[in-house]
Motif scaffolding. Structure first.
Motif, PDB file in Angstrom:
ATOM      1  N   CYS A  18       0.863  -1.185   0.000  1.00  0.00           N
ATOM      2  CA  CYS A  18       0.000   0.000   0.000  1.00  0.00           C
ATOM      3  C   CYS A  18       0.899   1.235   0.000  1.00  0.00           C
ATOM      4  N   PRO A  19       0.663   2.217  -0.885  1.00  0.00           N
ATOM      5  CA  PRO A  19       1.526   3.405  -0.905  1.00  0.00           C
ATOM      6  C   PRO A  19       1.379   4.270   0.352  1.00  0.00           C
ATOM      7  N   GLN A  20       0.277   4.115   1.068  1.00  0.00           N
ATOM      8  CA  GLN A  20       0.028   4.931   2.254  1.00  0.00           C
ATOM      9  C   GLN A  20       0.649   4.318   3.511  1.00  0.00           C
ATOM     10  N   CYS A  21       0.310   3.049   3.799  1.00  0.00           N
ATOM     11  CA  CYS A  21       0.749   2.428   5.058  1.00  0.00           C
ATOM     12  C   CYS A  21       1.766   1.313   4.854  1.00  0.00           C
ATOM     13  N   ARG A  22       2.081   0.969   3.612  1.00  0.00           N
ATOM     14  CA  ARG A  22       3.080  -0.050   3.252  1.00  0.00           C
ATOM     15  C   ARG A  22       2.709  -1.479   3.654  1.00  0.00           C
ATOM     16  N   SER A  23       1.459  -1.717   4.020  1.00  0.00           N
ATOM     17  CA  SER A  23       1.054  -3.088   4.333  1.00  0.00           C
ATOM     18  C   SER A  23       0.708  -3.808   3.026  1.00  0.00           C
ATOM     19  N   PRO A  24       0.875  -5.137   2.964  1.00  0.00           N
ATOM     20  CA  PRO A  24       0.553  -5.851   1.722  1.00  0.00           C
ATOM     21  C   PRO A  24      -0.944  -5.871   1.462  1.00  0.00           C
ATOM     22  N   LYS A  25      -1.328  -5.654   0.207  1.00  0.00           N
ATOM     23  CA  LYS A  25      -2.740  -5.666  -0.182  1.00  0.00           C
ATOM     24  C   LYS A  25      -2.851  -6.172  -1.605  1.00  0.00           C
ATOM     25  N   ARG A  26      -4.052  -6.566  -2.009  1.00  0.00           N
ATOM     26  CA  ARG A  26      -4.280  -7.007  -3.381  1.00  0.00           C
ATOM     27  C   ARG A  26      -4.373  -5.791  -4.290  1.00  0.00           C
ATOM     28  N   PRO A  27      -3.873  -5.888  -5.523  1.00  0.00           N
ATOM     29  CA  PRO A  27      -3.927  -4.735  -6.418  1.00  0.00           C
ATOM     30  C   PRO A  27      -5.358  -4.384  -6.832  1.00  0.00           C
ATOM     31  N   HIS A  28      -5.614  -3.113  -7.075  1.00  0.00           N
ATOM     32  CA  HIS A  28      -6.902  -2.585  -7.535  1.00  0.00           C
ATOM     33  C   HIS A  28      -8.016  -2.763  -6.514  1.00  0.00           C
ATOM     34  N   ILE A  29      -7.662  -2.877  -5.238  1.00  0.00           N
ATOM     35  CA  ILE A  29      -8.641  -3.030  -4.161  1.00  0.00           C
ATOM     36  C   ILE A  29      -8.225  -2.086  -3.033  1.00  0.00           C
ATOM     37  N   ALA A  30      -9.193  -1.512  -2.336  1.00  0.00           N
ATOM     38  CA  ALA A  30      -8.884  -0.614  -1.225  1.00  0.00           C
ATOM     39  C   ALA A  30      -8.107  -1.366  -0.156  1.00  0.00           C
ATOM     40  N   CYS A  31      -7.169  -0.676   0.477  1.00  0.00           N
ATOM     41  CA  CYS A  31      -6.332  -1.291   1.513  1.00  0.00           C
ATOM     42  C   CYS A  31      -7.195  -1.632   2.725  1.00  0.00           C
ATOM     43  N   PRO A  32      -7.148  -2.875   3.196  1.00  0.00           N
ATOM     44  CA  PRO A  32      -7.968  -3.231   4.360  1.00  0.00           C
ATOM     45  C   PRO A  32      -7.445  -2.616   5.663  1.00  0.00           C
ATOM     46  N   GLU A  33      -6.181  -2.211   5.695  1.00  0.00           N
ATOM     47  CA  GLU A  33      -5.601  -1.649   6.922  1.00  0.00           C
ATOM     48  C   GLU A  33      -5.948  -0.169   7.086  1.00  0.00           C
ATOM     49  N   CYS A  34      -5.650   0.643   6.071  1.00  0.00           N
ATOM     50  CA  CYS A  34      -5.845   2.091   6.216  1.00  0.00           C
ATOM     51  C   CYS A  34      -7.072   2.602   5.464  1.00  0.00           C
ATOM     52  N   GLY A  35      -7.667   1.800   4.580  1.00  0.00           N
ATOM     53  CA  GLY A  35      -8.894   2.194   3.895  1.00  0.00           C
ATOM     54  C   GLY A  35      -8.700   3.142   2.738  1.00  0.00           C
ATOM     55  N   THR A  36      -7.488   3.220   2.171  1.00  0.00           N
ATOM     56  CA  THR A  36      -7.259   4.129   1.055  1.00  0.00           C
ATOM     57  C   THR A  36      -7.210   3.368  -0.256  1.00  0.00           C
ATOM     58  N   TYR A  37      -7.578   4.078  -1.317  1.00  0.00           N
ATOM     59  CA  TYR A  37      -7.455   3.548  -2.672  1.00  0.00           C
ATOM     60  C   TYR A  37      -7.086   4.705  -3.571  1.00  0.00           C
TER      61      TYR A  37
END
Length: 59
Positions: A30-49
Motif C-alpha cells: 500500500c503506498p500509504q501504510c506499506r502493508s501488503p494488499k491485493r492490487p486494484h482493491i482498497a487497503c484493508p488496513e488504512c482504507g485508502t485507494y
C-alpha cells in the motif's frame, strides 16, 4: 455430437491435468501504510485507494 472413440489413458489424462496449477495471490504494498494488499482493491488496513480515503480504517 463429438464423442471420443477410445478411452483416454490415465497417464495421458494426468499429464494433461498436471498443468492445472493454482497461482499465489498477487500482493503489492500500500503506498500509504506499506502493508501488503491485493492490487486494484482498497487497503484493508488504512482504507485508502488511489491515495484517497474510501473506507473507514480497520481498528
Amino acid at each position: 455430437m463429438a464423442v471420443p472413440k477410445r478411452k483416454m489413458s490415465r497417464s495421458n489424462t494426468r499429464a494433461r491435468r498436471s498443468q492445472w496449477k493454482a497461482k499465489a495471490v498477487a500482493l503489492v504494498s500500500c503506498p500509504q501504510c506499506r502493508s501488503p494488499k491485493r492490487p486494484h482493491i482498497a487497503c484493508p488496513e488504512c482504507g485508502t485507494y488511489n491515495r484517497r480515503q474510501v473506507t473507514a480504517p480497520a481498528s
